[in-house]
Structure formats: structure tokens, C-alpha cells
Design an enzyme around this catalytic site. Sequence first.
Site, PDB file in Angstrom:
ATOM      1  CD  GLU A   1       0.549  -6.210   9.262  1.00 41.63           C
ATOM      2  OE1 GLU A   1       0.336  -5.871  10.472  1.00 41.63           O
ATOM      3  OE2 GLU A   1      -0.090  -5.759   8.314  1.00 41.63           O
TER       4      GLU A   1
ATOM      5  CG  ASP B   1      -2.000  -1.331   1.285  1.00 42.55           C
ATOM      6  OD1 ASP B   1      -1.752  -2.032   0.316  1.00 42.55           O
ATOM      7  OD2 ASP B   1      -2.346  -1.227   2.239  1.00 42.55           O
TER       8      ASP B   1
HETATM    9  C1  2M8 Z   1      -2.844  -4.166   4.304  1.00 40.93           C
HETATM   10  O1  2M8 Z   1      -3.668  -3.297   3.458  1.00 40.93           O
HETATM   11  C2  2M8 Z   1      -4.977  -3.173   4.101  1.00 40.93           C
HETATM   12  C3  2M8 Z   1      -5.878  -2.243   3.178  1.00 40.93           C
HETATM   13  O2  2M8 Z   1      -6.219  -3.152   2.146  1.00 40.93           O
HETATM   14  C4  2M8 Z   1      -4.892  -1.881   5.331  1.00 40.93           C
HETATM   15  O3  2M8 Z   1      -3.551  -1.480   5.475  1.00 40.93           O
HETATM   16  O4  2M8 Z   1      -5.886  -1.726   5.886  1.00 40.93           O
HETATM   17  C5  2M8 Z   1      -1.739  -4.588   3.263  1.00 40.93           C
HETATM   18  O5  2M8 Z   1      -0.704  -5.143   3.819  1.00 40.93           O
HETATM   19  C6  2M8 Z   1      -2.493  -5.599   2.238  1.00 40.93           C
HETATM   20  O6  2M8 Z   1      -1.471  -6.126   1.499  1.00 40.93           O
HETATM   21  C7  2M8 Z   1      -2.940  -6.766   3.011  1.00 40.93           C
HETATM   22  O7  2M8 Z   1      -3.770  -7.585   2.167  1.00 40.93           O
HETATM   23  C8  2M8 Z   1      -4.124  -6.353   4.168  1.00 40.93           C
HETATM   24  C9  2M8 Z   1      -4.464  -7.367   5.149  1.00 40.93           C
HETATM   25  O8  2M8 Z   1      -3.415  -8.074   5.522  1.00 40.93           O
HETATM   26  O9  2M8 Z   1      -3.281  -5.304   4.878  1.00 40.93           O
END
Ligand code: 2M8
Length: 456
Positions: free
Chosen positions: A428, A193
Site C-alpha cells: 500500500e 487522510d
Molecule cells: C485510505 O482511507 C480510508 C478511508 O477512506 C481508511 O483509511 O480507512 C486512504 O489511503 C484513501 O486514500 C484510500 O482511498 C483508502 C482505500 O485505499 O484508504
Amino acid sequence: MVNRIVSSTGSGTAPGGGAGDASGEHGPLWQVARATLDANWEHDHTVPSRTLYPHQWSWDSAFIAIGWAHLRPERAWSELNSLFRAQWRDGRVPHIVFNPLVPSGAYFPGPGFWASAQVEGTPPMVTSGLVQPPVHALAAWHAYRRARSEQGRTMLRRLYPGLVAQQRYLATDRDIGGAGLASIVHPWESGVDNSPAWDAPMSAVPADAASLRGYRRRDTVHAAAAHRPTDLDYARYVAIVTAYRAGGYRDASLPDRHPFLVECPLFNAARGAAEQALAGIAAEIGADPGPHRERAARITEAVLARLYDPQTGTFRPRDLRTNRLTPARTVLGLAPLILTGLPARQVEAVLAEATSDRFGLATRMARPLPSHDRTAADFEPLRYWRGPSWMNINWLVRHGLLAHGRDGLAAGLRASMIELVGTAGCHEYFHPDTGVGLGSPAFSWTAALLLDVLAA
Ligand code: 2M8
């Protein structure tokens, strides 16, 4: 919370008796990964994290299915199946599928913000209107080969039309540049992101951090603000979704009205790898692999023509608003290695980049690859996607190394991944130098992909 390395070995249901199973050398680690996935399992899918991400995420589910294939293959299929039940009529697989049982304020932006029910051709459940890298066919094929069974073949057959429709959507509606590549319409679609790769296109998105006052971010309740995107980033994220949503999430005429349009090397390499995987799946279920092979070759050609810069020997995203490659050298540039048809010259170029001081790939390496060029002035070892190491990206690069017969480098990377998670737990993401765990401490794809690298 399951982030410690337990010291007792126990019984497990891992296939085979190799390094990956519960009674082998890495038994305790295997148990931690298993407990992390079990704790995050939610009736038919796995949440990435109970706190930060309490719904179902698209590319997370793909990586997670790979892990479940080692433990409980039926859950691998349920993971992918539940995601594809939320596929839109146009073929897009939404990046978030909201669980109606989770309070709507638990995640921002929540179900009300996306308002998917107001759009034609959406499923009965609430979803986002964006997509994520299409790694699902690759995951389904990988999971199947990890745990071959008649049930698996039946599931491949069931998933195949949805996987094909997903690819068709990206190849048609999302070919905004008209040159055979899919564009992403939001940084969230890249999965990485707030990578520095998006700084240039994001800087052109009109937004003001003050506009966030009407909303409440939830991520900074669970993770340190210094490790997350800034308020200005979030204001831009919201502005881009608002623009897309206002047009009913339609893709026609986006160049005239949309503030963010980029062709990403990882996203498009994933499309190509998906066609390669679909060729394998098609052959297994009695369909024709030929068209998938042809599409994989065409995508590879387009990635080369549009995203490879012969001056620097790097792959970088193309910003459709300026028609320029974005300047940052991030780990996205290594992703085309997953294309089996990548010509030898570009394989060498990617390896030169990967083994340079920027990323540090080696047959013996202390830490896995960082998400951004270590030597860059804007390298941030603590901030999400701007430096830290992530298991999914390292898994993909390892997959690419193996596909191109670079077993020594793949082994070095594997050892560094096991050491990292073995020491820090299933976080994570990780500090790329110290290896300290960051973000969610019980993160599903870290656990799932650890199981896969432990197994082989
Ligand atoms: C993160 O993205 C989400 C939005 O989609 C967030 O920051 O709230 C990213 O690391 C993305 O790649 C990942 O799929 C998601 C859930 O782990 O978190």
C-alpha cells in the site's frame, strides 16, 4: 497473498511488446501486479485490499481502471461504471460503495454508520456520504488511450454525463469559499487522510479519543497501530462525519455548522485535470470540448489565486475557518503540476520544491517522492501519509512532469517507482528511505499504476 516478485516469465495479455508486457524485461513484475489485481477483483470492481479495505473506494477505482486497461479493458470500464452506478442524484460520487455481501463489521466505519439510505437522492446500494479527489475523468481518458477501441468509445459516451455531473456538484455545492474552488469537508475526502496538511484544521475539531469507546476500529487489526492514524485522529474523523450526517450530508450553510472546511491543492488540481480530460473525451464522442477547456482555465486561475503563496513559492491548502494557508509543506503542494495551463513561473516553483531536499526529485533518484517534507520535524517515515511514499501520488506527479515536458525528471521518477515496487512488492505504501513495504501487502492501485509505468 501476492507480494513476492516471481522469477518465472509467463504469457500475458498486455498490449504491445514493450517494456511493460509480460514477456519483456519486467515480465515477472508484470505478473505480480496482474496477480494482485486478479486476486482483488470482485465481480464488477476491485477492492483496494482484501483485508483493510474490502469494499469499493472511489479514487482507488480510478487508478485501478488505468491498470486494467493494460490487461482487460472491459474490467477498466466495469470498474468505473460500477462506481458511477452509486452516484448520488446531486452528482456526488461517494468515496465508499459498500458490498452487501461483506460482513458489516469488516470495515469501520461500516454501512450502518453512514446510513445513506435515509437520505433523499441516494442510490439503492449503501455508500458513504463523502467524496474523494475527482481523478475519474483523467483515468477514463488515460485508460481509453491505453486501449483504444469501439467498446471504449461507447463506455466513454456512457460515463460522460456522470463525469460532468460529478464536476458540477463540486463546482456548485462545494464552492463553499465562493472563489471557484471546491472545499473538502473531511480529511478522508483528500485521500491523504492523516497528512500533516490537516493538523492545523483538525486541531480545531472538538473531539476526545475516549469517544471512540463506543466503536471498534478495524484498521489496526490488519496494520500496525504505529503506521495508522491515532485514536484521537479517528475520534475527530467520526465527529466530522457525525456533524455532516446530522445535516443530511447537505452542503448548504456549512460555514455556520461544520468543523472542517478546506480547499486542497490536489483535490482542485484534480478538478482542473478532469476538465482537461473531459475536453478530450467530449471531442472523441462528438460533444463540445469548449466549456471544459474554459472551466479548466478558470480552476487553474482559482488554484493560483487561492492556494499559491508567492513568499514561499508553494501551493498549500486554505483553511476556510481561518482563511489561512495551512503551514505544512506536503506533497499536496506538487499536485498543481497536473494542470496543463499552470504558468511557467509556478511550474518552476513546484519543480524547485520537488527537487529540493524536501522531496528529492531528480533524473536519478534512489526513492520515489515521500508524502511529506523529509526535512520537517513532524516527518514520520512509517505513518500512513505522514512520510511514506505512495504510488498514486508519484503517478500523478509523473503525469504532470510529462505534461510540462520534463521528460528527464519523469524518467527518474519512473525508474525509482519500478525499483521500489520491484523490490518490495505491491504494498500500500513504502518507507521513503529504506523502501520497505508497509500497510496492505497486496494493494490494488500500486499494482495498477505499476503496470502503467511499466508500459511507458
Ligand atoms: C485510505 O482511507 C480510508 C478511508 O477512506 C481508511 O483509511 O480507512 C486512504 O489511503 C484513501 O486514500 C484510500 O482511498 C483508502 C482505500 O485505499 O484508504
